[in-house]
Each structure stands twice: as C-alpha cells, then as structure tokens.
Design a protein around this motif. Structure first.
Motif, PDB file in Angstrom:
ATOM      1  N   PHE A   1      59.972  88.000   1.046  1.00 60.35           N
ATOM      2  CA  PHE A   1      60.259  88.808   2.224  1.00 60.35           C
ATOM      3  C   PHE A   1      59.177  88.533   3.261  1.00 60.35           C
ATOM      4  CE2 PHE A   1      62.326  91.029  -1.239  1.00 60.35           C
ATOM      5  CZ  PHE A   1      63.559  91.334  -0.684  1.00 60.35           C
ATOM      6  N   TYR A   2      59.599  88.475   4.510  1.00 60.06           N
ATOM      7  CA  TYR A   2      58.696  88.285   5.634  1.00 60.06           C
ATOM      8  C   TYR A   2      59.069  89.258   6.739  1.00 60.06           C
ATOM      9  CZ  TYR A   2      57.268  83.706   3.750  1.00 60.06           C
ATOM     10  OH  TYR A   2      56.774  82.716   2.965  1.00 60.06           O
ATOM     11  N   ALA A   3      58.162  89.432   7.684  1.00 55.88           N
ATOM     12  CA  ALA A   3      58.483  90.096   8.950  1.00 55.88           C
ATOM     13  C   ALA A   3      58.890  88.989   9.918  1.00 55.88           C
ATOM     14  CB  ALA A   3      57.266  90.841   9.477  1.00 55.88           C
ATOM     15  N   TYR A   4      59.910  89.244  10.709  1.00 52.95           N
ATOM     16  CA  TYR A   4      60.394  88.257  11.682  1.00 52.95           C
ATOM     17  C   TYR A   4      60.412  88.879  13.069  1.00 52.95           C
ATOM     18  CZ  TYR A   4      62.089  85.432   7.774  1.00 52.95           C
ATOM     19  OH  TYR A   4      62.181  84.680   6.625  1.00 52.95           O
ATOM     20  N   VAL A   5      60.154  88.058  14.076  1.00 55.09           N
ATOM     21  CA  VAL A   5      60.268  88.465  15.470  1.00 55.09           C
ATOM     22  C   VAL A   5      61.043  87.374  16.196  1.00 55.09           C
ATOM     23  CG1 VAL A   5      59.018  88.902  17.623  1.00 55.09           C
ATOM     24  CG2 VAL A   5      58.142  89.825  15.473  1.00 55.09           C
ATOM     25  N   VAL A   6      62.028  87.803  16.975  1.00 55.20           N
ATOM     26  CA  VAL A   6      62.797  86.881  17.810  1.00 55.20           C
ATOM     27  C   VAL A   6      62.479  87.222  19.260  1.00 55.20           C
ATOM     28  CG1 VAL A   6      65.093  86.045  18.419  1.00 55.20           C
ATOM     29  CG2 VAL A   6      64.640  86.841  16.072  1.00 55.20           C
ATOM     30  N   GLU A   7      62.085  86.215  20.028  1.00 54.83           N
ATOM     31  CA  GLU A   7      61.714  86.439  21.420  1.00 54.83           C
ATOM     32  C   GLU A   7      62.654  85.664  22.326  1.00 54.83           C
ATOM     33  OE1 GLU A   7      57.687  88.156  21.551  1.00 54.83           O
ATOM     34  OE2 GLU A   7      57.254  86.009  21.598  1.00 54.83           O
ATOM     35  N   MET A   8      63.173  86.364  23.338  1.00 59.81           N
ATOM     36  CA  MET A   8      64.088  85.721  24.274  1.00 59.81           C
ATOM     37  C   MET A   8      63.886  86.261  25.676  1.00 59.81           C
ATOM     38  SD  MET A   8      67.580  87.460  22.784  1.00 59.81           S
ATOM     39  CE  MET A   8      67.041  87.694  21.097  1.00 59.81           C
ATOM     40  N   VAL A   9      64.499  85.554  26.608  1.00 58.00           N
ATOM     41  CA  VAL A   9      64.440  85.944  28.008  1.00 58.00           C
ATOM     42  C   VAL A   9      65.876  86.110  28.493  1.00 58.00           C
ATOM     43  CG1 VAL A   9      63.654  85.307  30.315  1.00 58.00           C
ATOM     44  CG2 VAL A   9      62.308  84.634  28.309  1.00 58.00           C
ATOM     45  N   LEU A  10      66.138  87.253  29.115  1.00 57.88           N
ATOM     46  CA  LEU A  10      67.455  87.550  29.658  1.00 57.88           C
ATOM     47  C   LEU A  10      67.454  87.295  31.165  1.00 57.88           C
ATOM     48  CD1 LEU A  10      68.057  90.893  27.711  1.00 57.88           C
ATOM     49  CD2 LEU A  10      68.545  88.556  26.965  1.00 57.88           C
ATOM     50  N   LYS A  11      68.557  87.595  31.806  1.00 56.83           N
ATOM     51  CA  LYS A  11      68.680  87.416  33.257  1.00 56.83           C
ATOM     52  C   LYS A  11      67.561  88.164  33.986  1.00 56.83           C
ATOM     53  CE  LYS A  11      71.819  89.645  35.697  1.00 56.83           C
ATOM     54  NZ  LYS A  11      73.123  90.117  36.148  1.00 56.83           N
ATOM     55  N   ASN A  12      67.124  87.595  35.093  1.00 55.30           N
ATOM     56  CA  ASN A  12      66.058  88.177  35.930  1.00 55.30           C
ATOM     57  C   ASN A  12      64.737  88.310  35.185  1.00 55.30           C
ATOM     58  OD1 ASN A  12      67.771  88.376  38.171  1.00 55.30           O
ATOM     59  ND2 ASN A  12      68.571  90.345  37.433  1.00 55.30           N
ATOM     60  N   ASN A  13      64.511  87.398  34.232  1.00 53.39           N
ATOM     61  CA  ASN A  13      63.261  87.332  33.475  1.00 53.39           C
ATOM     62  C   ASN A  13      62.970  88.600  32.669  1.00 53.39           C
ATOM     63  OD1 ASN A  13      61.163  85.651  32.641  1.00 53.39           O
ATOM     64  ND2 ASN A  13      59.740  86.511  34.139  1.00 53.39           N
TER      65      ASN A  13
END
Length: 184
Positions: free
Chosen positions: A120-132
């Motif tokens: 088991f791990y901790a996960y983080v997903v990072e993204m950018v949406l419209k208008n930053n």
C-alpha cells in the motif's frame, strides 16, 4: 448553467502521479509542496486518468415487481492509467513491488516478477484545469490491483496499464479532491 465551469484536465508539468510510503505527510490543499518522500511516476499515456467510483446496489422487490429497497453493497474507488516511463525505477517498483526491483539504469536494474501482494502507498495526482486552476487528488491508501498486458512492439511506448484501488482511511474516505484558482 455556467459555461465557465466546464473544464478539461492536463497533467501538472513535472509529473502527474506521485507515490510515497504510507505515513508520509499528505497535502490538504491543491497548491502546497509535496513531502519529499513522494516520488514521481512520470508520464502517463494520452488516455489520461480514469476514476471509477460507482456504487453497486442490491435491490429488493415486492410482490408485483416494485423495488422497495436498494442497499449499497460496495463502492469501489479505482484509478486507472497507463504508466509509460518503463525505465523509471519508481514505476517498476509500483508495478512489481519495491522488494522486487533493485538497481538503477547506470548499475543495471533487476525486476523479479512474483505473486506477492503489492504494498500500500499514498498517491497524489496533480493536474491543471481551465484558467490554470490547480486540482489535486489525494489517495491516502491505495494499492495496485491490476496491471494490463505489457506490449513490446515497434512504434509503441512500453506501458503498464495500472489500476490503483483506493482503500478507506480512518475517516472512511477513499480519496480527497482539492481545487484552487491560480489567483489565490
């Protein structure tokens, strides 16, 4: 209705998916720096990330066919993507387990495929949406529960179609989502 609320997602520059050992400090907003324990899993395929978070229900019908009761039997929360940095040691550790991957590209990598349960791990997903607008998905506890066929062929990136199943934390939450505009 407001068209300004319609958006699309792109990966954050520098990496979209990160993993760290359980117990690593988790972010609680969309913009703060990640703990250095988080390691990048690099590029994912152009198909992006898919989150399946749909409940399964069992219905009880009364005589005559009317549904009179619907009980949720499960609500799996999974994230699927294809990790395409096949030379990234952190990707290999995620797919095969950290104990089954040793070395570096410089010294030589050894991968030992086994039937061992993946950690088991901790996960983080990072993204950018419209208008930053920054969006961050935090999975406090997850494990790889499926890896698709791995294809080695001319003209095709080697990739690991990976499904991460999120496990409920002590508050009963499987993941958290944080969003914040660039202006704040």
């Amino acid at each position: 209705m407001n068209a300004k609320n319609v958006t699309a997602a792109k990966p954050k520059v520098g990496g979209a998916i990160w993993c760290a050992p359980l117990g690593t400090a988790l972010p609680t907003d969309a913009k703060s720096d990640l703990d250095p324990e988080f390691k990048s899993l690099g590029y994912i395929s152009k198909d992006g990330l898919t989150n399946a978070n749909s409940p399964s229900n069992e219905n009880t019908a009364a005589w005559g066919g009317d549904t009179v009761l619907s009980l949720m039997t499960e609500r799996p929360d999974t994230f699927q993507c294809t990790l395409i940095e096949a030379l990234n040691v952190e990707v290999l550790k995620t797919v095969y387990g950290a104990d089954n991957v040793t070395g570096t590209l410089e010294t030589g990598i050894t991968v030992k495929a086994s039937a061992d349960d993946l950690p088991f791990y901790a996960y983080v997903v990072e993204m950018v949406l419209k208008n930053n607008v920054k969006k961050r998905v935090v999975i406090p506890c997850g494990t790889v529960t499926s890896v698709g066929d791995i294809t080695y062929a001319d003209g095709t990136a080697v990739g690991y179609q990976t499904t991460i199943t999120a496990i409920a934390d002590t508050d009963g939450k499987t993941h958290y989502e944080y969003m914040q505009s660039a202006g704040k």
